[in-house]
Design a protein around this motif. Structure first.
Motif, PDB file in Angstrom:
ATOM      1  N   LYS A 285      24.845  54.371  84.773  1.00 21.26           N
ATOM      2  CA  LYS A 285      23.705  54.440  85.699  1.00 21.26           C
ATOM      3  C   LYS A 285      24.146  54.139  87.133  1.00 21.26           C
ATOM      4  O   LYS A 285      23.793  54.870  88.073  1.00 21.26           O
ATOM      5  N   GLU A 289      24.263  56.806  90.326  1.00 19.54           N
ATOM      6  CA  GLU A 289      23.558  56.533  91.581  1.00 19.54           C
ATOM      7  C   GLU A 289      24.517  56.597  92.761  1.00 19.54           C
ATOM      8  O   GLU A 289      24.173  57.097  93.831  1.00 19.54           O
ATOM      9  N   ASN A 292      25.104  59.960  93.962  1.00 18.32           N
ATOM     10  CA  ASN A 292      23.898  60.611  94.502  1.00 18.32           C
ATOM     11  C   ASN A 292      23.291  61.633  93.547  1.00 18.32           C
ATOM     12  O   ASN A 292      22.728  62.647  93.974  1.00 18.32           O
ATOM     13  N   SER A 294      20.440  62.972  90.982  1.00 20.08           N
ATOM     14  CA  SER A 294      18.990  62.801  90.950  1.00 20.08           C
ATOM     15  C   SER A 294      18.592  61.959  89.735  1.00 20.08           C
ATOM     16  O   SER A 294      19.388  61.759  88.813  1.00 20.08           O
ATOM     17  N   GLN A 295      17.340  61.489  89.729  1.00 20.57           N
ATOM     18  CA  GLN A 295      16.860  60.687  88.611  1.00 20.57           C
ATOM     19  C   GLN A 295      16.890  61.480  87.313  1.00 20.57           C
ATOM     20  O   GLN A 295      17.229  60.947  86.252  1.00 20.57           O
ATOM     21  N   SER A 296      16.541  62.764  87.394  1.00 22.30           N
ATOM     22  CA  SER A 296      16.526  63.591  86.179  1.00 22.30           C
ATOM     23  C   SER A 296      17.943  63.820  85.658  1.00 22.30           C
ATOM     24  O   SER A 296      18.180  63.794  84.439  1.00 22.30           O
ATOM     25  N   GLU A 297      18.892  64.022  86.567  1.00 19.46           N
ATOM     26  CA  GLU A 297      20.286  64.202  86.157  1.00 19.46           C
ATOM     27  C   GLU A 297      20.831  62.923  85.530  1.00 19.46           C
ATOM     28  O   GLU A 297      21.528  62.959  84.501  1.00 19.46           O
ATOM     29  N   THR A 298      20.493  61.795  86.164  1.00 14.67           N
ATOM     30  CA  THR A 298      20.954  60.500  85.639  1.00 14.67           C
ATOM     31  C   THR A 298      20.370  60.247  84.250  1.00 14.67           C
ATOM     32  O   THR A 298      21.079  59.809  83.338  1.00 14.67           O
ATOM     33  N   LYS A 299      19.083  60.535  84.094  1.00 16.03           N
ATOM     34  CA  LYS A 299      18.430  60.327  82.788  1.00 16.03           C
ATOM     35  C   LYS A 299      19.064  61.200  81.709  1.00 16.03           C
ATOM     36  O   LYS A 299      19.273  60.750  80.569  1.00 16.03           O
TER      37      LYS A 299
END
Length: 452
Positions: A285, A289, A292, A294-299
């Motif tokens: 995680k 971050e 850089n 995105s939240q959707s890519e990280t999820k």
């Protein structure tokens, strides 16, 4: 005859030109907000130039540069696979130039001479104490391990600390990115009255055994052997022996302290207090971050990794883990472009005894059984073993017993250096090996809990 003379003259001229550029050059790639050391080695082979480079902060050494030219006092380097180019002009024993990788360009000026890091804390001999290279036997596994025992000046039975390094093929100094934290710890503790044993991991440097097949439980057996060795040294107070474990070494300390009630103390430096999969997911995680994403890519990445870890957690058979991972990757659209061979290789890299034990390791199973004095410390910039979650995990079981002391250091990373980002790439750029306050606090705690 004239042609031969011209040829000889040409060769002499070429050799003379090469002599200007031969040798070791070093400088810093001037990245915004940072400097990345770059070391260039140029040699003359069969009247032709050969070049290799080191990137010390990234752990890369002796990397060959396929294309090199030196014309009109200008050095040209090219590495097509790395999309790397360099062009620099030799003027007054300095090569002033530009380093390019991909579409990005940075200043890189090189001066002749060996690369030397600035490590102000690294102890230099002669030492004001006894230092002895030793070997000891892990009889259970039938291997000999090599290390260094340091003893304070004077006679008497000294309290002793065994240093256990973190994950990776670490030597007795736990050397990483040009730092030698265990050498610094050993020197500091010994000058303050404590004997210290540090050793090469099995299969590393001068120690026997096979590192690639080892798990945390094998490393624990090695540490048990180190403790037994100390108990048989007349200079050591056998009732005041403890273990300092850094990172994975903290798991080793937990295992031993939960079993060996004669152990006097343990010191947990950035040690896990949560399960292996939780630690890896947090690391992912933070790195996502930092990149850089995105939240959707990280999820998506976290969900995928969680699925992989669940397969490893529910199986004890390595071959079964591998087969389930192969099935998972083949059914995952994100891996549709990989060949069967690539999927097999990826699955095999995750299907190791070390990974299985790390993912399945739960500190709570060991912390609950520890009765000796414990010091647990961590830094708020640690992204490998995050301080809040892991110190809380350690406190959950030990906090109620009254034998635990906790220290959280603001702004320190996993190596206990003052850090900006906490990312591993930063370790080598920081001159401090271990923040002095950390050394002072550990010895103060030892003096209160152990020495007297």
């Amino acid at each position: 005859m004239m042609k031969n003379i011209i040829l000889i003259f040409s060769l002499l001229l070429s050799t003379s030109l090469f002599a200007q550029i031969e040798g070791t050059w070093n400088g810093n790639i001037e990245i915004p907000m940072n400097k990345l050391p770059f070391v260039l080695h140029i040699s003359n082979k069969n009247n032709g130039l050969k070049a290799t480079f080191d990137s010390p902060n990234q752990g890369g050494f002796g990397l060959e540069i396929p294309e090199i030219r030196f014309e009109d006092n200008t050095l040209y380097l090219k590495h097509p696979q790395m999309m790397m180019n360099y062009e620099g002009k030799l003027e007054n024993d300095v090569i002033n130039g530009t380093f390019t990788q991909g579409s990005q360009s940075f200043t890189l000026n090189l001066t002749k001479g060996k690369f030397k890091r600035n490590r102000p804390q690294e102890p230099q001999s002669p030492f004001d104490y006894h230092s002895e290279d030793i070997t000891f036997e892990n009889k259970e596994d039938g291997i000999n391990l090599a290390g260094t025992l340091t003893l304070p000046k004077g006679n008497g039975k000294f309290p002793a600390v065994v240093l256990v390094s973190g994950s990776g093929p670490q030597d007795r100094n736990e050397e990483i990115r040009g730092h030698k934290p265990f050498l610094v710890l050993s020197d500091y503790f010994t000058t303050h009255g404590y004997a210290v044993l540090r050793y090469d991991k099995r299969g590393i440097a001068e120690s026997g055994g096979n590192y690639s097949l080892a798990t945390v439980f094998d490393f624990a057996n090695d540490t048990k052997a180190a403790i037994e060795y100390l108990k048989n040294r007349k200079e050591i107070d056998s009732k005041k022996i403890g273990v300092l474990g850094h990172s994975e070494g903290g798991q080793v300390a937990q295992i031993i302290a939960s079993e060996d009630k004669s152990l006097n103390f343990i010191i947990l430096m950035a040690a896990p207090g949560t399960t292996g999969d939780e630690i890896l997911l947090y690391q992912t995680k933070i790195l996502a971050e930092a990149s850089n994403l995105s939240q959707s890519e990280t999820k998506e990445i976290l969900d995928e990794n969680q699925s992989i870890y669940e397969i490893i957690k529910r199986n004890n058979d390595i071959e079964k883990i591998k087969l389930e991972l192969i099935s998972y990757f083949k059914s995952n659209p994100n891996y549709s472009t990989l060949s069967d061979e690539q999927i097999n290789e990826k699955s095999a890299s995750l299907s190791t005894n070390w990974m299985k034990e790390f993912i399945q390791f739960n500190p709570q199973n060991y912390l609950a059984k520890i009765d000796c004095n414990v010091l647990a410390i961590n830094g708020t910039k640690d992204i490998q073993v995050p301080s809040v979650e892991n110190l809380a995990g350690i406190t959950k079981e030990l906090g109620v017993k009254g034998n635990l002391d906790i220290i959280s250091y603001d702004g320190l990373n996993h190596m206990f250096q003052p850090a900006q980002t906490g990312l591993p790439d930063e370790y080598g750029t920081i001159e401090t090996t271990i923040e002095p306050k950390v050394l002072e606090d550990i010895v103060k705690w030892l003096n209160e809990k152990v020495k007297y």
